[in-house]
Design a protein around this motif. Structure first.
Motif, PDB file in Angstrom:
ATOM      1  N   ALA A   1       0.836  -1.210   0.000  1.00  0.00           N
ATOM      2  CA  ALA A   1       0.000   0.000   0.000  1.00  0.00           C
ATOM      3  C   ALA A   1       0.866   1.254   0.000  1.00  0.00           C
ATOM      4  CB  ALA A   1      -0.939  -0.007   1.209  1.00  0.00           C
ATOM      5  N   ALA A   2       1.922   1.278   0.813  1.00  0.00           N
ATOM      6  CA  ALA A   2       2.819   2.445   0.856  1.00  0.00           C
ATOM      7  C   ALA A   2       3.492   2.650  -0.493  1.00  0.00           C
ATOM      8  CB  ALA A   2       3.859   2.269   1.959  1.00  0.00           C
ATOM      9  N   ALA A   3       3.949   1.569  -1.105  1.00  0.00           N
ATOM     10  CA  ALA A   3       4.597   1.676  -2.421  1.00  0.00           C
ATOM     11  C   ALA A   3       3.609   2.171  -3.472  1.00  0.00           C
ATOM     12  CB  ALA A   3       5.180   0.326  -2.837  1.00  0.00           C
ATOM     13  N   ASP A   4       2.366   1.705  -3.395  1.00  0.00           N
ATOM     14  CA  ASP A   4       1.352   2.174  -4.343  1.00  0.00           C
ATOM     15  C   ASP A   4       1.037   3.645  -4.097  1.00  0.00           C
ATOM     16  OD1 ASP A   4      -0.243   1.408  -6.589  1.00  0.00           O
ATOM     17  OD2 ASP A   4      -2.020   1.457  -5.298  1.00  0.00           O
ATOM     18  N   GLY A   5       1.058   4.052  -2.832  1.00  0.00           N
ATOM     19  CA  GLY A   5       0.874   5.469  -2.520  1.00  0.00           C
ATOM     20  C   GLY A   5       1.992   6.307  -3.112  1.00  0.00           C
ATOM     21  N   ALA A   6       3.222   5.820  -3.006  1.00  0.00           N
ATOM     22  CA  ALA A   6       4.367   6.544  -3.579  1.00  0.00           C
ATOM     23  C   ALA A   6       4.259   6.594  -5.100  1.00  0.00           C
ATOM     24  CB  ALA A   6       5.673   5.882  -3.161  1.00  0.00           C
ATOM     25  N   ARG A   7       3.880   5.478  -5.698  1.00  0.00           N
ATOM     26  CA  ARG A   7       3.776   5.400  -7.160  1.00  0.00           C
ATOM     27  C   ARG A   7       2.721   6.380  -7.701  1.00  0.00           C
ATOM     28  NH1 ARG A   7       0.401   3.170 -10.616  1.00  0.00           N
ATOM     29  NH2 ARG A   7      -0.823   2.122  -9.018  1.00  0.00           N
ATOM     30  N   THR A   8       1.619   6.541  -6.958  1.00  0.00           N
ATOM     31  CA  THR A   8       0.505   7.371  -7.433  1.00  0.00           C
ATOM     32  C   THR A   8       0.452   8.735  -6.754  1.00  0.00           C
ATOM     33  OG1 THR A   8      -1.001   6.447  -5.771  1.00  0.00           O
ATOM     34  CG2 THR A   8      -0.883   5.312  -7.919  1.00  0.00           C
ATOM     35  N   ARG A   9       1.480   9.041  -5.969  1.00  0.00           N
ATOM     36  CA  ARG A   9       1.524  10.294  -5.202  1.00  0.00           C
ATOM     37  C   ARG A   9       0.300  10.441  -4.302  1.00  0.00           C
ATOM     38  NH1 ARG A   9       5.534  13.394  -5.990  1.00  0.00           N
ATOM     39  NH2 ARG A   9       4.477  15.337  -5.494  1.00  0.00           N
ATOM     40  N   GLY A  10      -0.069   9.329  -3.677  1.00  0.00           N
ATOM     41  CA  GLY A  10      -1.159   9.327  -2.702  1.00  0.00           C
ATOM     42  C   GLY A  10      -2.540   9.170  -3.280  1.00  0.00           C
ATOM     43  N   ARG A  11      -2.656   9.031  -4.586  1.00  0.00           N
ATOM     44  CA  ARG A  11      -3.974   9.015  -5.216  1.00  0.00           C
ATOM     45  C   ARG A  11      -4.585   7.619  -5.367  1.00  0.00           C
ATOM     46  NH1 ARG A  11      -1.249  13.237  -6.068  1.00  0.00           N
ATOM     47  NH2 ARG A  11      -2.164  15.259  -6.455  1.00  0.00           N
ATOM     48  N   SER A  12      -3.814   6.584  -5.137  1.00  0.00           N
ATOM     49  CA  SER A  12      -4.293   5.216  -5.276  1.00  0.00           C
ATOM     50  C   SER A  12      -5.415   4.922  -4.275  1.00  0.00           C
ATOM     51  CB  SER A  12      -3.129   4.248  -5.026  1.00  0.00           C
ATOM     52  OG  SER A  12      -3.559   3.021  -4.546  1.00  0.00           O
ATOM     53  N   ALA A  13      -6.501   4.336  -4.764  1.00  0.00           N
ATOM     54  CA  ALA A  13      -7.599   3.940  -3.875  1.00  0.00           C
ATOM     55  C   ALA A  13      -7.118   2.890  -2.872  1.00  0.00           C
ATOM     56  CB  ALA A  13      -8.775   3.420  -4.689  1.00  0.00           C
ATOM     57  N   PHE A  14      -6.243   2.006  -3.312  1.00  0.00           N
ATOM     58  CA  PHE A  14      -5.687   0.987  -2.423  1.00  0.00           C
ATOM     59  C   PHE A  14      -4.933   1.644  -1.268  1.00  0.00           C
ATOM     60  CE2 PHE A  14      -1.882  -1.994  -1.891  1.00  0.00           C
ATOM     61  CZ  PHE A  14      -2.520  -2.833  -0.986  1.00  0.00           C
ATOM     62  N   PHE A  15      -4.045   2.563  -1.574  1.00  0.00           N
ATOM     63  CA  PHE A  15      -3.295   3.261  -0.530  1.00  0.00           C
ATOM     64  C   PHE A  15      -4.229   4.015   0.406  1.00  0.00           C
ATOM     65  CE2 PHE A  15      -1.640   7.455   0.771  1.00  0.00           C
ATOM     66  CZ  PHE A  15      -0.733   7.025   1.729  1.00  0.00           C
ATOM     67  N   ARG A  16      -5.155   4.780  -0.151  1.00  0.00           N
ATOM     68  CA  ARG A  16      -6.040   5.602   0.681  1.00  0.00           C
ATOM     69  C   ARG A  16      -6.943   4.751   1.568  1.00  0.00           C
ATOM     70  NH1 ARG A  16      -9.488   8.399  -2.379  1.00  0.00           N
ATOM     71  NH2 ARG A  16      -9.015   7.235  -4.264  1.00  0.00           N
ATOM     72  N   THR A  17      -7.391   3.599   1.050  1.00  0.00           N
ATOM     73  CA  THR A  17      -8.236   2.710   1.851  1.00  0.00           C
ATOM     74  C   THR A  17      -7.431   2.079   2.978  1.00  0.00           C
ATOM     75  OG1 THR A  17      -9.684   2.276  -0.021  1.00  0.00           O
ATOM     76  CG2 THR A  17      -9.728   0.669   1.775  1.00  0.00           C
ATOM     77  N   VAL A  18      -6.208   1.630   2.682  1.00  0.00           N
ATOM     78  CA  VAL A  18      -5.367   1.034   3.723  1.00  0.00           C
ATOM     79  C   VAL A  18      -4.994   2.093   4.762  1.00  0.00           C
ATOM     80  CG1 VAL A  18      -3.139  -0.072   4.205  1.00  0.00           C
ATOM     81  CG2 VAL A  18      -4.539  -0.859   2.288  1.00  0.00           C
ATOM     82  N   LEU A  19      -4.656   3.290   4.320  1.00  0.00           N
ATOM     83  CA  LEU A  19      -4.329   4.375   5.248  1.00  0.00           C
ATOM     84  C   LEU A  19      -5.509   4.667   6.173  1.00  0.00           C
ATOM     85  CD1 LEU A  19      -2.725   6.794   6.355  1.00  0.00           C
ATOM     86  CD2 LEU A  19      -3.508   8.096   4.360  1.00  0.00           C
ATOM     87  N   THR A  20      -6.693   4.796   5.612  1.00  0.00           N
ATOM     88  CA  THR A  20      -7.886   5.062   6.420  1.00  0.00           C
ATOM     89  C   THR A  20      -8.148   3.905   7.373  1.00  0.00           C
ATOM     90  OG1 THR A  20      -8.789   6.438   4.660  1.00  0.00           O
ATOM     91  CG2 THR A  20     -10.344   5.627   6.310  1.00  0.00           C
ATOM     92  N   GLY A  21      -8.041   2.670   6.866  1.00  0.00           N
ATOM     93  CA  GLY A  21      -8.237   1.494   7.706  1.00  0.00           C
ATOM     94  C   GLY A  21      -7.207   1.404   8.817  1.00  0.00           C
ATOM     95  N   PHE A  22      -5.972   1.795   8.520  1.00  0.00           N
ATOM     96  CA  PHE A  22      -4.902   1.772   9.517  1.00  0.00           C
ATOM     97  C   PHE A  22      -5.238   2.715  10.675  1.00  0.00           C
ATOM     98  CE2 PHE A  22      -0.701   3.341  11.030  1.00  0.00           C
ATOM     99  CZ  PHE A  22      -0.221   2.148  11.552  1.00  0.00           C
ATOM    100  N   GLY A  23      -5.691   3.914  10.351  1.00  0.00           N
ATOM    101  CA  GLY A  23      -6.084   4.856  11.398  1.00  0.00           C
ATOM    102  C   GLY A  23      -7.256   4.338  12.215  1.00  0.00           C
ATOM    103  N   LEU A  24      -8.238   3.765  11.536  1.00  0.00           N
ATOM    104  CA  LEU A  24      -9.384   3.208  12.247  1.00  0.00           C
ATOM    105  C   LEU A  24      -8.966   2.024  13.118  1.00  0.00           C
ATOM    106  CD1 LEU A  24     -12.048   3.425   9.414  1.00  0.00           C
ATOM    107  CD2 LEU A  24     -11.959   4.792  11.517  1.00  0.00           C
ATOM    108  N   HIS A  25      -7.981   1.259  12.650  1.00  0.00           N
ATOM    109  CA  HIS A  25      -7.497   0.119  13.444  1.00  0.00           C
ATOM    110  C   HIS A  25      -6.925   0.601  14.776  1.00  0.00           C
ATOM    111  CE1 HIS A  25      -3.058  -0.485  13.667  1.00  0.00           C
ATOM    112  NE2 HIS A  25      -3.335  -1.670  14.172  1.00  0.00           N
ATOM    113  N   GLY A  26      -6.315   1.788  14.776  1.00  0.00           N
ATOM    114  CA  GLY A  26      -5.829   2.355  16.035  1.00  0.00           C
ATOM    115  C   GLY A  26      -6.968   2.660  16.987  1.00  0.00           C
ATOM    116  N   LEU A  27      -8.060   3.182  16.446  1.00  0.00           N
ATOM    117  CA  LEU A  27      -9.235   3.448  17.288  1.00  0.00           C
ATOM    118  C   LEU A  27      -9.854   2.144  17.789  1.00  0.00           C
ATOM    119  CD1 LEU A  27     -10.883   6.321  15.205  1.00  0.00           C
ATOM    120  CD2 LEU A  27      -9.466   6.521  17.276  1.00  0.00           C
TER     121      LEU A  27
END
Length: 181
Positions: free
Chosen positions: A83-109
């Protein structure tokens, strides 16, 4: 060609937004690596006594071995790194990266909610309010300022137990195979 301020803002996403996902995960998961197996052995009897109607087979899935945890965390590392690599490849625009990032934050909650429900320590709760949630809030804010929407919270929250459950199940299978004579 001159760029508009909006175009410049969109390109102003620092690499720490996408690579920070893996860094924040790497700060969170050693806590889980060190505590999950011993915690599960202590917690299952307490939880089974507190919730006697829950079938034993459910509690047997909560209790994990150290080899299972090791493999499961390694598998999650692959997902987060991808997910991080896909975020880097797409400059943060990848749906995969954004979904994992959002899920990661929610996982903390979720970790913090689990500890509140358990009325005590649960693996991952120490680094959730100190690393996971602050990084996620910051990264999502940086994306939003650059005009990139967050991933779907519903999808991120729905996929969280699927990814964690699959990693634990596969981790258990791999760990059993490795220990078989």
């Amino acid at each position: 060609m001159d760029r508009t301020p909006d175009e410049e803002a969109r390109d102003a996403i620092p690499a720490a937004v996408y690579w920070g996902l893996f860094a924040a995960w790497a700060a969170n998961d050693p806590e889980e690596l060190l505590t999950m197996a011993p915690w599960s052995k202590r917690a299952v009897p307490r939880l089974a006594a507190r919730f006697p109607r829950v079938p034993r087979r459910v509690w047997s899935r909560v209790e994990v071995t150290q080899p299972q945890v090791n493999v499961a965390i390694g598998l999650m590392a692959l997902l987060i790194a991808a997910a991080a690599a896909d975020g880097a490849r797409t400059r943060g625009r990848s749906a995969f990266f954004r979904t994992v990032l959002t899920g990661f934050g929610l996982h903390g909650l979720v970790h913090m909610g689990q500890s509140a429900a358990y009325r005590g320590y649960t693996p991952g709760v120490a680094t959730s309010p100190t690393v996971v949630v602050p990084y996620s809030v910051w990264a999502l804010a940086r994306l939003r300022r650059a005009g990139v929407p967050a991933g779907s919270p519903a999808l991120g929250l729905a996929l969280l137990p699927v990814a964690a459950g699959a990693a634990q199940a596969l981790g258990g299978r791999i760990a059993r195979r490795r220990s078989a004579p």
